[in-house]
Design an enzyme around this catalytic site. Sequence first.
Site: not given
Length: 350
Positions: A142, A167
């Site tokens: 990501s 995350y």
Amino acid sequence: MNILVTGTAGFIGAAVTRRLLRENHTVIGIDNLNDYYDPSLKLARLKNLGIDTDSLKPDTPVISVSNPGFSFIKMNLEDPEKTTGIFDRNRFDIVIHLAGQPGVRYSISNPRSYITNNIDVFVNILEGCRCSNVKHLVFASSSSVYGLNGNVPFSEQSGIAHPVSLYAATKKSNELMAHVYSHLYNLPVTGLRFFTVYGPWGRPDMSPHLFIDAILHDRPIKVFNNGDMLRDFTFIDDIVESVTRIAKIIPQPDNQWDASIARPDSSCAPYKIYNVGCQNPVRLIDYISCIETALGKEAKKILLPMQPGDVYQTNSDSSALAAATGYSPSTPLEAGIRKTVEWFKTYYFS
């Protein structure tokens, strides 16, 4: 080729699976169909791939009625024995690992979900690939890994030492774990740092869905940092093209790699990292304006400060991806939003 796609019922997973089937690959898809968001959308994506969702049973393959090269299994990859069994029963050429727990803000209130779904599961995938001699593992990272990095556009050679959400930290951990397996076991691995993916069949917890739904129903939308944030929005078709091209390019050890410099995007192991972004960051307030134009309706806005875990901007340097694949994401935001709005109206109102 025989390909495993995890997270097949997800936004990116379903789109990638559809493309692989068009290319006549044999695909086994896995998803646990959890309720992080409405599972009915996940089931609808599977139906679109020809899966009879009424016949789904845990750990039992269901063959697509429209794509006989595709079978789907509802299962939890956090179970190491079941995951090992999938690899033992199938000789996968390529594994495209897209399963995981997404969401920056959700990680603030539900941290353990990220350890289970993004760390524990990834170990099981790595072990499966190692033990069955998979030719190439491609996994989703990501843009969030860049965290407090202020050097824009973000390059794969930049540092990612300061993530600002759990995350992001788990995605950085995945990259580190992947390199260990690549180095120790000569496992070819490629990590893809996706930048703000949007498009038809997108997740309902992401801004396009939230904004379109609110505007159509005359509800106000929350605009963080007063709309002064930049995001590198990447259309789903560009993501699919990038993933499928990269999957066929098996990384090789970089013989020019210098340990004294230690470039983070490559290695003396068969390991690569690529950004996948449109390289055209858009201010949040302008992005909202684009949605308003597509809908022909103005949004009611609640201006709020920056949220914990958010970063001011994401901006991809995708030149390495272009050099490797001959392709660079380029769908204009206006075109992508228009297609997203058209799908939204068809899916939710027809």
